[in-house]
Enzyme design. Structure first.
Site, PDB file in Angstrom:
ATOM      1  N   CYS A   1       0.684  -1.049   0.006  1.00 55.80           N
ATOM      2  CA  CYS A   1      -0.163  -0.135   0.044  1.00 55.80           C
ATOM      3  C   CYS A   1       0.821   1.172   0.049  1.00 55.80           C
ATOM      4  CB  CYS A   1      -0.833  -0.097   1.097  1.00 55.80           C
ATOM      5  SG  CYS A   1      -0.379  -0.469   2.649  1.00 55.80           S
TER       6      CYS A   1
ATOM      7  N   HIS B   1      -3.776   3.462   5.576  1.00 60.97           N
ATOM      8  CA  HIS B   1      -4.160   3.326   4.154  1.00 60.97           C
ATOM      9  C   HIS B   1      -3.634   4.762   3.694  1.00 60.97           C
ATOM     10  CE1 HIS B   1      -5.429   2.248   0.408  1.00 60.97           C
ATOM     11  NE2 HIS B   1      -6.643   3.069   0.443  1.00 60.97           N
TER      12      HIS B   1
ATOM     13  N   ASP C   1      -7.852   6.298  -5.477  1.00 65.15           N
ATOM     14  CA  ASP C   1      -7.196   5.175  -4.831  1.00 65.15           C
ATOM     15  C   ASP C   1      -6.788   4.083  -5.956  1.00 65.15           C
ATOM     16  OD1 ASP C   1      -6.461   3.283  -3.306  1.00 65.15           O
ATOM     17  OD2 ASP C   1      -8.074   3.513  -1.827  1.00 65.15           O
TER      18      ASP C   1
END
Length: 645
Positions: A209, A251, A266
């Site tokens: 991530c 995140h 995203d």
């Protein structure tokens, strides 16, 4: 530094231009404070916080400043530096989204009032700017097929060959990342996560991530588009409805500056999903997370800085925790709203009601604790209504799925039910499938104008008659199902007698005992091969404990759909009795009843065949017809059993 002599003084701005690939690898990462939580079963999870990722990106930045070239530009004090004007591959002006401080340094413009969208969502669009996705078809195809030939600059240069605006440049970068970068599950599970350089990501085409948002930002900056990395909390992989958030952010995503306004993307969640059972990543493009409307983005993304919500008014962390989480497929499949609007709901008198509004007719299904039981789901023209009756006291997991335009049901909502009282009298048949009651779907399948439009039918004497129109060429089949005997697979259709009157079908139903039953309706096109298809069912309810109806007579293939049986309706006849018969039969030359002896039926003026037979000395009685007067072969159409003496 700046020199001042007089009103015509010049300023000397020192701009650091780094030529090494190493510098490019780190430049986009100084704000990459990201980790990824993934998505329930669709998105990847950042299992650790992002603080370490931020520091590692910054360390990479510092370590890569060796061997830089210093360029000094002299220009009038109020003039824009030329290097700043041409800081992009395409030598375009690169000032949009940048602002200067009192010392002349440039930085990304922070979001302000004109960036904010109204909350709650106004249902106008899933996107934060007007988009016609068809305009991207050619660009998307091109960008998804671009391959890495050398470094990051060359890759961006190749991607921009078909991009002619900032929006198209961002789109090309987004599409390439979503179709080429695989989520690194092992790296996401490491406690001491390492920062991913863009050059490393290009080589392995895998990242965690921390890498997705950093790579996206770096590529946008090379393309001359202002981009920021935004860290925060998310409702991703492992999220439980109603849970609270604290500690390290889990995140990160991006904000891009387009057409004078900030927008959210995203790319991690846009690229694919991780199967929670196998922990394997699968590329599955998700358009929802490209320029998502901020009022929808806030449902599963909570930034560290409230300004990056791009909302007016902004939401608090407590609101984020308590608000209902609509998965991306909720909106992808055309849903508009759902009630209740909280993810944890309590039963009232052992019952919970959930409604969904959609912009078009949609098929739904649900699961309670992993089973399609204990609920009544009825379809509406634009949505559905679901009544759930948890079988026990305690906490239950409710999942709702929608089909949309695809052939696959996708999870769109998840609730946690708190049940403090379970009503055992509301136990529903295990065979009660979804949907319950007629709807737009049954009409689409050829069943129209039902006599009972509601999903539940109450009967005091254990009998009911249901009718509906049937389109030409459609055959209907029905079966009755209950949890308590004597309804078996053999007799499921014997408690229903089907009649055809003009263009309407009538189902006469007799219940074997009191209780709740599922009356299932199936259809099939007569001219097409294959099996009957389930369309819907009714819930039949009877509380009269004295009810004990026998089965209807058994019908054979020659029993025509236009035939009508008036008597006897019971499939079990009394012994040693004279039993009257009355039927309407079409296309028949002769008719008779055969038991121990044979009794002919006669055709009266109203068009009914009438007569009687005696059941003495026989165990079975048949109704037989002769279709052609020139033949001597009779066909069986009905069969009765005779009670033992």
């Amino acid at each position: 530094m700046e020199l001042k002599k007089d009103s015509n003084a010049v300023s000397i701005d020192m701009l650091l231009i780094v030529h090494s690939e190493k510098r490019h690898a780190a430049q986009g990462a100084h704000s990459d404070r990201q980790a990824d939580p993934g998505a329930p079963p669709q998105r990847r999870g950042g299992l650790q916080g992002v603080g370490n990722g931020i520091r590692r990106w910054q360390k990479l930045e510092r370590n890569d400043l060796h061997g830089t070239q210093l360029t000094v530009e002299v220009h009038p004090q109020d003039a824009m530096p030329q290097l700043l004007k041409k800081f992009s591959l395409a030598k375009r002006t690169y000032v949009q989204g940048l602002q200067g401080d009192k010392n002349g340094n440039t930085r990304a413009r922070q979001p302000g009032g004109k960036d904010a969208h109204a909350y709650p969502w106004d249902r106008s669009s899933l996107k934060s700017m007007p988009l016609d996705l068809r305009q991207f078809e050619k660009l998307d195809t091109y960008a998804s097929q671009v391959t890495v030939k050398s470094g990051l600059d060359a890759l961006v240069s190749d991607l921009l060959q078909e991009a002619h605006s900032d929006l198209e440049r961002v789109r090309a970068i987004w599409i390439w990342i979503c179709h080429h970068i695989e989520y690194d599950i092992e790296a996401a599970q490491e406690k001491d996560r390492q920062a991913f350089k863009p050059t490393t990501i290009l080589q392995t085409q895998k990242t965690n991530c921390d890498g997705y948002a950093g790579l996206f930002e770096r590529m946008c900056r090379i393309a001359g588009v202002q981009c920021m990395t935004v860290p925060g909390y998310s409702k991703g992989f492992g999220y439980q409805p109603g849970q609270s958030f604290s500690g390290e952010f889990d995140h990160a995503w991006n904000a891009v500056f387009l057409e004078g306004r900030w927008h959210l993307v995203d790319s991690t969640w846009g690229s694919g999903l991780v199967d929670s059972t196998t922990s394997k990543f699968t590329f599955l493009y998700n358009e929802f997370y490209f320029l998502t409307h901020p009022a929808l983005f806030i449902e599963d993304h909570f930034p560290d800085n409230k300004n990056w919500q791009l909302l007016k008014p902004p939401q608090s962390l407590r609101q984020f925790e308590n608000n209902m989480y609509h998965k991306s497929e909720f909106y992808n499949k055309g849903m508009l709203s759902a009630h209740p609007q909280t993810s944890v709901i309590k039963t009232v008198n052992g019952k919970v009601t959930v409604t969904i509004e959609s912009c078009a007719p949609t098929l739904f299904m649900f699961m309670l604790n992993g089973k399609q039981e204990h609920g009544l789901l009825s379809l509406r023209k634009n949505g559905m209504k679901l009544d759930v009756y948890p079988p026990t006291v305690g906490t239950h997991k409710l999942q709702i799925f929608a089909k949309g335009n695809s052939e696959i049901y996708s999870s769109v909502l998840e609730y946690t039910l708190k049940c403090h009282y379970a009503d055992i009298d509301v136990r529903l048949p295990a065979e009660l499938h979804q949907p319950v009651g007629p709807s737009w779907f049954s009409e689409q399948m050829g069943i129209t104008k039902p006599s009972h439009p509601e999903p539940v039918i109450y009967t005091s004497d254990g009998r009911c008659s249901i009718s509906f129109g049937v389109e030409e060429g459609i055959s209907v089949l029905a079966s009755l199902h209950g949890d308590d005997g004597p309804v078996t697979e053999e007799t499921q259709r014997r408690y229903i007698f089907q009649l055809q009157r003009e263009k309407r079908t009538e189902l006469k139903v007799q219940l074997p005992h009191a209780g709740k039953f599922a009356l299932k309706i199936f259809v099939k096109k007569r001219q097409e091969p294959g099996n009957y298809v389930f369309v819907f069912n009714y819930l039949l309810c009877c509380t009269n404990s004295k009810v004990k109806w026998p089965v209807f007579p058994e019908s054979f293939g020659n029993w025509g759909q236009d035939n009508e049986l008036l008597e006897p309706l019971s499939g079990v006849l009394p012994a040693n009795h004279n039993v009257p018969f009355k039927l309407k039969l079409h296309g028949v030359a002769k008719a008779l009843v055969k038991g121990q002896d044979t009794w002919p039926l006669t055709l009266n003026r109203e068009g009914y065949w009438e007569g009687s037979c005696n059941t003495a000395g026989c165990q079975e009685v048949y109704v037989m017809v002769l279709e052609n007067a020139n033949h001597n072969f009779y066909s069986y159409i009905l069969k009765y059993k005779v009670n033992a003496q």
